[in-house]
Write an enzyme that holds these catalytic residues in place. Structure first.
Site, PDB file in Angstrom:
ATOM      1  N   LYS A 250       0.879  -1.122   0.144  1.00  0.00           N
ATOM      2  CA  LYS A 250       0.000   0.116   0.164  1.00  0.00           C
ATOM      3  C   LYS A 250       0.748   1.300   0.209  1.00  0.00           C
ATOM      4  CE  LYS A 250      -4.954  -0.634   1.702  1.00  0.00           C
ATOM      5  NZ  LYS A 250      -5.262  -0.537   2.956  1.00  0.00           N
TER       6      LYS A 250
ATOM      7  N   THR B 188     -11.300  -1.223  12.960  1.00  0.00           N
ATOM      8  CA  THR B 188     -12.290  -2.300  14.267  1.00  0.00           C
ATOM      9  C   THR B 188     -13.098  -2.855  13.530  1.00  0.00           C
ATOM     10  OG1 THR B 188     -13.695  -0.132  14.534  1.00  0.00           O
ATOM     11  CG2 THR B 188     -11.680  -0.128  15.811  1.00  0.00           C
TER      12      THR B 188
ATOM     13  N   THR C 227     -13.355   4.123  14.880  1.00  0.00           N
ATOM     14  CA  THR C 227     -14.372   3.995  15.537  1.00  0.00           C
ATOM     15  C   THR C 227     -14.808   2.577  16.499  1.00  0.00           C
ATOM     16  OG1 THR C 227     -16.051   4.871  13.436  1.00  0.00           O
ATOM     17  CG2 THR C 227     -17.206   3.856  15.329  1.00  0.00           C
TER      18      THR C 227
ATOM     19  N   GLU D  92     -14.497  10.223  12.622  1.00  0.00           N
ATOM     20  CA  GLU D  92     -14.847  11.750  11.801  1.00  0.00           C
ATOM     21  C   GLU D  92     -16.893  11.195  10.836  1.00  0.00           C
ATOM     22  OE1 GLU D  92     -16.001   8.975   9.189  1.00  0.00           O
ATOM     23  OE2 GLU D  92     -15.301   7.283   9.986  1.00  0.00           O
TER      24      GLU D  92
ATOM     25  N   LYS E  42     -20.765   9.047  17.477  1.00  0.00           N
ATOM     26  CA  LYS E  42     -20.382   8.624  16.342  1.00  0.00           C
ATOM     27  C   LYS E  42     -21.416   7.105  16.238  1.00  0.00           C
ATOM     28  CE  LYS E  42     -18.481   6.514  12.315  1.00  0.00           C
ATOM     29  NZ  LYS E  42     -18.737   7.306  11.399  1.00  0.00           N
TER      30      LYS E  42
ATOM     31  N   CYS F 281     -19.360   0.868   7.945  1.00  0.00           N
ATOM     32  CA  CYS F 281     -19.756   1.187   9.173  1.00  0.00           C
ATOM     33  C   CYS F 281     -21.021   0.823  10.060  1.00  0.00           C
ATOM     34  CB  CYS F 281     -19.803   2.718   8.643  1.00  0.00           C
ATOM     35  SG  CYS F 281     -18.328   3.536   8.671  1.00  0.00           S
TER      36      CYS F 281
ATOM     37  N   LYS G  64     -22.393   0.814  -2.449  1.00  0.00           N
ATOM     38  CA  LYS G  64     -23.608   1.802  -2.682  1.00  0.00           C
ATOM     39  C   LYS G  64     -22.889   2.235  -4.173  1.00  0.00           C
ATOM     40  CE  LYS G  64     -21.615   5.858  -0.420  1.00  0.00           C
ATOM     41  NZ  LYS G  64     -21.664   7.151   0.489  1.00  0.00           N
TER      42      LYS G  64
ATOM     43  N   ARG H 165     -18.425  -4.725   1.387  1.00  0.00           N
ATOM     44  CA  ARG H 165     -17.739  -5.619   2.725  1.00  0.00           C
ATOM     45  C   ARG H 165     -19.157  -4.707   3.172  1.00  0.00           C
ATOM     46  NH1 ARG H 165     -13.545  -0.876   6.002  1.00  0.00           N
ATOM     47  NH2 ARG H 165     -14.009  -0.176   4.184  1.00  0.00           N
TER      48      ARG H 165
END
Length: 483
Positions: free
Chosen positions: A61, A110, A146, A174, A245, A301, A361, A368
């Site tokens: 990466k 996480t 998160t 965020e 969050k 998320c 989306k 995921r």
């Protein structure tokens, strides 16, 4: 909680950073993690003038980023990498990553545990690297990942035990959206600074001052939204920031599930969910966003954060009934389109079904918790032959789907000979598709629009049997009885 609007002003340098009369304070920032949150935050901070390093243990990466190649698809990100390169460094050696850092932001994943909580393994690995290689005793450690409530206190204890020093700790969650991550970072609706330490608050204000005051020069490819002036900065405890969050994502997920429940009722009674949601959306107490019925939420998320909040509540002895129902509705929703297919064909055994869209989306290559994966697995289990298309995620999807699922690089090719088309992701390419040509090449003319994204009037005119989510009722309302 305190709401602060910080205005741009001339200040003398603090002990943490140097002053630039053109851009304000320049802060040395190291961000751990090169995912959506970490890389987008790093690029945004570099664009507004801070010296920013990205640290990741994934050598491939980092080498890709050094030549300007983003590890994921995000509109505008590669252009921003190029524009910000003078202020960006990418490191996989921790000894170089933390050198002279004023602020270290932890933006690692996480992922969910089997029990539904947040796996903090990556976070504590990042902390070990920080405590072993950091040279600045006054560094501010900020969690952007998160994390469950109480993590900030645990981070502080871990740092103190490892170094013998009490760190500056803050939480700055965020609220970015994949597909709009860079815009949401540069032009946020709000910022959250979770800390009670005045030194930490001062440094966070210095770091984000150009974004709060919106005084940086906007990139040409990402213009500033109209009527955007200052950004609210909410100052609160670490615990409140951590919970905020989860609460934000849980509330948005609940709106989505509510819209889907109304859509399911519309299917039964003959209503149109888009009309119903238009009525709700014009109510200022409700708002129009996240009231689009479809296949439910997915991605990195909402699924994990709703489960984590439910698990956190259960751990504290509280049953979060509304959230449990939200999760249940979402889990069921993605399979309702398969029931619609079966009502048209009786059985899916031997039927050729084309799935349009694989990412959770449009605007991202993220698979995921994408509804497409569960839907395709269920179609295959019911005997269907599945062909799939996606504009950006075919290579990644090929490693996750059953081997006998056929992948096509062209949507029209994928539709040839299909008994039915199932739209799963609302990519604009599908709205612009030549559906007349598609209708001529398909064996049968059934379309199930899982996102209510297509022009159903046009499709009906062409000769398709169209069914959306909450758009075409299965039966009419019973005749009224007059007394």
């Amino acid at each position: 909680m305190r709401l602060g609007i910080v205005k741009k002003q001339e200040k003398r340098p603090s002990s943490h950073s140097s002053f630039s009369s053109k851009r304000g304070y320049i802060v040395n920032v190291t961000i751990i993690g090169s995912g959506y949150v970490g890389l987008t935050t790093a690029v945004a901070l570099a664009l507004i003038g801070h010296r920013t390093r990205v640290y990741d243990i994934d050598n491939a990466k980092i080498e890709g980023l050094r030549v300007g190649r983003a590890p994921f698809y995000e509109p505008g990100l590669e252009e921003a990498l190029q524009a910000a390169q003078a202020n960006l460094q990418f490191e996989y050696e921790p000894s170089r990553a933390f050198e002279n850092a004023d602020v270290v932001m932890i933006a690692v994943g996480t992922p969910p545990t089997p029990a539904g909580g947040a796996n903090l393994g990556y976070l504590y690995t990042a902390l070990r690297d920080l405590t072993e290689h950091n040279t600045n005793h006054d560094v501010l450690v900020v969690t952007k990942s998160t994390v469950p409530v109480g993590t900030g206190s645990n981070v502080s204890a871990f740092y103190e035990q490892a170094t013998g020093r009490t760190p500056l700790i803050a939480s700055a969650p965020e609220f970015l959206r994949q597909g709009r991550a860079l815009a949401d970072t540069l032009y946020p609706e709000r910022l959250v600074f979770g800390t009670r330490d005045p030194r930490a608050l001062t440094l966070l204000r210095e770091l984000y001052e150009p974004i709060i005051s919106q005084t940086f020069e906007p990139p040409a490819y990402l213009p500033q939204p109209q009527q955007r002036s200052t950004v609210p900065a909410i100052e609160c405890s670490i615990e409140s920031a951590e919970l905020a969050k989860y609460a934000a994502n849980a509330f948005l997920a609940t709106k989505i599930s509510f819209a889907n429940e109304i859509a399911n009722v519309c299917d039964l009674v003959g209503g149109d969910v888009q009309d119903v949601m238009a009525v709700l959306g014009l109510d200022s107490r409700i708002g129009a966003q996240f009231l689009q019925a479809g296949l439910g939420y997915g991605g990195s998320c909402f699924p994990k954060d709703t489960r984590a909040l439910a698990q956190l509540s259960n751990r504290e002895g509280y049953s979060f009934k509304l959230l449990s129902a939200t999760i249940e509705v979402n889990n069921d929703q993605r399979f309702r389109v398969i029931d619609k297919l079966e009502r048209h064909f009786g059985t899916l055994q031997g039927k050729d079904i084309t799935v349009l869209g694989l990412t959770f989306k449009a605007g991202t290559d993220d698979l995921r918790d994408a509804p497409s994966l569960d839907i395709i697995a269920e179609l295959v289990s019911r005997g269907a032959r599945v062909t799939a298309h996606d504009p950006v995620a075919l290579d990644a999807a090929g490693k996750m789907l059953p081997a006998h699922v056929r992948l096509c690089s062209e949507a029209q090719e994928a539709l040839k000979g299909a008994d039915a088309a199932l739209l799963v992701t609302e990519w604009p390419e599908y709205r612009a598709l030549d559906w007349r040509a598609a209708q001529r090449s398909m064996r049968h003319n059934v379309i199930i629009d899982g996102r209510n994204a297509l022009d159903h009037h046009l499709l009906a005119e062409i000769g398709f049997v169209y069914e959306g989510v909450g758009r075409v009722g299965r039966r009419a309302l019973p005749a009224p009885t007059f007394v």
